[in-house]
Write a protein that holds these residues in place. Structure first.
Motif, PDB file in Angstrom:
ATOM      1  N   UNK A 176       0.813  -1.217   0.000  1.00  0.00           N
ATOM      2  CA  UNK A 176       0.000   0.000   0.000  1.00  0.00           C
ATOM      3  C   UNK A 176       0.844   1.264   0.000  1.00  0.00           C
ATOM      4  N   UNK A 177       1.947   1.202   0.725  1.00  0.00           N
ATOM      5  CA  UNK A 177       2.851   2.359   0.797  1.00  0.00           C
ATOM      6  C   UNK A 177       3.502   2.625  -0.567  1.00  0.00           C
ATOM      7  N   UNK A 178       3.905   1.571  -1.237  1.00  0.00           N
ATOM      8  CA  UNK A 178       4.503   1.715  -2.565  1.00  0.00           C
ATOM      9  C   UNK A 178       3.469   2.206  -3.578  1.00  0.00           C
ATOM     10  N   UNK A 179       2.241   1.705  -3.456  1.00  0.00           N
ATOM     11  CA  UNK A 179       1.163   2.136  -4.352  1.00  0.00           C
ATOM     12  C   UNK A 179       0.925   3.633  -4.237  1.00  0.00           C
ATOM     13  N   UNK A 180       0.997   4.154  -3.022  1.00  0.00           N
ATOM     14  CA  UNK A 180       0.754   5.580  -2.797  1.00  0.00           C
ATOM     15  C   UNK A 180       1.825   6.465  -3.436  1.00  0.00           C
ATOM     16  N   UNK A 181       2.992   5.883  -3.738  1.00  0.00           N
ATOM     17  CA  UNK A 181       4.080   6.662  -4.336  1.00  0.00           C
ATOM     18  C   UNK A 181       4.008   6.725  -5.856  1.00  0.00           C
ATOM     19  N   UNK A 182       3.122   5.960  -6.460  1.00  0.00           N
ATOM     20  CA  UNK A 182       3.051   5.957  -7.914  1.00  0.00           C
ATOM     21  C   UNK A 182       2.631   7.331  -8.420  1.00  0.00           C
ATOM     22  N   UNK A 183       3.456   7.975  -9.254  1.00  0.00           N
ATOM     23  CA  UNK A 183       3.139   9.316  -9.754  1.00  0.00           C
ATOM     24  C   UNK A 183       2.043   9.276 -10.810  1.00  0.00           C
ATOM     25  N   UNK A 184       1.169  10.289 -10.802  1.00  0.00           N
ATOM     26  CA  UNK A 184       0.127  10.364 -11.823  1.00  0.00           C
ATOM     27  C   UNK A 184       0.737  10.648 -13.192  1.00  0.00           C
ATOM     28  N   UNK A 185       1.778  11.474 -13.185  1.00  0.00           N
ATOM     29  CA  UNK A 185       2.552  11.748 -14.398  1.00  0.00           C
ATOM     30  C   UNK A 185       3.980  11.308 -14.115  1.00  0.00           C
ATOM     31  N   UNK A 186       4.645  10.709 -15.101  1.00  0.00           N
ATOM     32  CA  UNK A 186       5.940  10.063 -14.879  1.00  0.00           C
ATOM     33  C   UNK A 186       6.951  10.970 -14.199  1.00  0.00           C
ATOM     34  N   UNK A 187       7.083  12.226 -14.676  1.00  0.00           N
ATOM     35  CA  UNK A 187       8.134  13.069 -14.103  1.00  0.00           C
ATOM     36  C   UNK A 187       7.676  13.854 -12.879  1.00  0.00           C
ATOM     37  N   UNK A 188       6.479  13.535 -12.369  1.00  0.00           N
ATOM     38  CA  UNK A 188       6.064  14.130 -11.089  1.00  0.00           C
ATOM     39  C   UNK A 188       6.972  13.674  -9.956  1.00  0.00           C
ATOM     40  N   UNK A 189       7.699  12.572 -10.197  1.00  0.00           N
ATOM     41  CA  UNK A 189       8.598  12.043  -9.176  1.00  0.00           C
ATOM     42  C   UNK A 189       9.770  12.992  -8.943  1.00  0.00           C
ATOM     43  N   UNK A 190      10.038  13.860  -9.925  1.00  0.00           N
ATOM     44  CA  UNK A 190      11.193  14.752  -9.830  1.00  0.00           C
ATOM     45  C   UNK A 190      10.819  16.070  -9.182  1.00  0.00           C
ATOM     46  N   UNK A 191      10.150  15.977  -8.060  1.00  0.00           N
ATOM     47  CA  UNK A 191       9.766  17.153  -7.288  1.00  0.00           C
ATOM     48  C   UNK A 191      10.119  16.921  -5.828  1.00  0.00           C
ATOM     49  N   UNK A 192      10.312  18.014  -5.101  1.00  0.00           N
ATOM     50  CA  UNK A 192      10.627  17.873  -3.689  1.00  0.00           C
ATOM     51  C   UNK A 192       9.451  17.279  -2.916  1.00  0.00           C
ATOM     52  N   UNK A 193       8.237  17.544  -3.373  1.00  0.00           N
ATOM     53  CA  UNK A 193       7.075  16.992  -2.669  1.00  0.00           C
ATOM     54  C   UNK A 193       7.062  15.468  -2.780  1.00  0.00           C
ATOM     55  N   UNK A 194       7.391  14.914  -3.977  1.00  0.00           N
ATOM     56  CA  UNK A 194       7.434  13.450  -4.115  1.00  0.00           C
ATOM     57  C   UNK A 194       8.588  12.882  -3.318  1.00  0.00           C
ATOM     58  N   UNK A 195       9.755  13.523  -3.385  1.00  0.00           N
ATOM     59  CA  UNK A 195      10.919  13.027  -2.653  1.00  0.00           C
ATOM     60  C   UNK A 195      10.636  13.008  -1.147  1.00  0.00           C
TER      61      UNK A 195
END
Length: 286
Positions: A45-64
């Motif tokens: 469940x924790x990993x599922x919550x980290x899935x970005x809606x858009x691929x490069x959304x991961x490259x933000x301080x909020x995702x990190x």
């Protein structure tokens, strides 16, 4: 005369790659099985919550930030699992303790490197704030101070942090230690090793993404194949693929700065610097 029974075909023709975690023929008691399932379902469940809606959304301080908080929660979960197992440290095999301590020391070194880089970024933020403050003035002297501050920011974004460079070997070492010690005669030990495998996989993954986002290098992006026997395997594989492809795509586009917020600051500074074309030599004083 009865026909001889054919030998049972093994599930894994080339041997079970996960026998070190769950030896052949072993079956966990129901209570331990439920404890392990709860841990693995929480991790999924924790990993599922980290899935970005858009691929490069991961490259933000909020995702990190979310990823690091998620990792901290997983580490708390394994501590709670150890307590629930009621497996005193004195009953741990030496090799289990070695694995646990080795992970802890390497993770501490990685966290120190990340903290060092975040401190550098915070210093850069202060330089930008100082530059913007001086640009509010109509004084040529203040403009020169603003240029000096913005120069400091630009120099910082192009310089390398030696501590971040050391993360390469640390992450490689963690990747190489994903295999867990064999557990033969302890059901609780098997549960512990299986849970620690999940912690290590998430730790290596999050740290590799964190490093890539701050360093602008894909050298340490990991590729981990997790067996389907783990309840969180498919979720992790999907997350890993999405995140890694987003980072590689962004770097392939020629961006020198990976993190979106940092890139936005850099773009704006390039647009207004030098703002007015003031020649420092034409102004007396500083």
């Amino acid at each position: 005369m009865s026909r001889p029974q054919e030998p049972q075909r093994p599930l894994f023709p080339f041997g079970n790659p996960f026998r070190s975690i769950s030896p052949k023929g072993s079956k966990l008691p129901q209570k331990l099985s439920l404890t392990l399932n709860d841990f693995e379902e929480s991790l999924a469940g924790r990993l599922k919550a980290l899935e970005p809606k858009v691929a490069d959304d991961v490259l933000t301080f909020s995702w990190l930030t979310s990823a690091m908080n998620s990792l901290c929660e997983t580490h708390k979960d394994v501590k709670n699992l150890i307590s629930a197992l009621e497996l005193p440290v004195c009953d741990w095999e030496d090799k289990w303790i070695d694995v646990y301590l080795d992970i802890s020391v390497k993770l501490l070194d990685i966290c120190i490197a990340f903290s060092s880089e975040l401190s550098r970024l915070n210093q850069g933020r202060l330089l930008v704030q100082c530059g913007l403050h001086n640009l509010e003035s109509h004084s040529p002297k203040q403009y020169i101070r603003a240029r000096s501050s913005l120069d400091g920011w630009r120099n910082q974004t192009t310089s390398k942090n030696p501590r971040m460079e050391s993360c390469f070997s640390l992450l490689d070492s963690l990747m190489g230690s994903l295999d867990l010690p064999k557990v033969k005669n302890s059901s609780k030990g098997r549960v512990l090793m299986r849970a620690m495998y999940g912690v290590k996989v998430q730790t290596v993954f999050v740290c590799s993404v964190f490093h890539a986002s701050l360093s602008g290098s894909t050298k340490n992006l990991v590729s981990i194949n997790v067996a389907n026997s783990f309840l969180w395997a498919s979720t992790f594989t999907h997350l890993l693929t999405s995140v890694n492809s987003g980072i590689r795509s962004r770097l392939a586009s020629g961006r020198a700065i990976v993190c979106k917020e940092l890139e936005a600051v850099d773009v704006n500074i390039k647009e207004l610097y030098p703002k007015d074309g003031v020649n420092p030599d034409s102004v007396d004083g500083t």
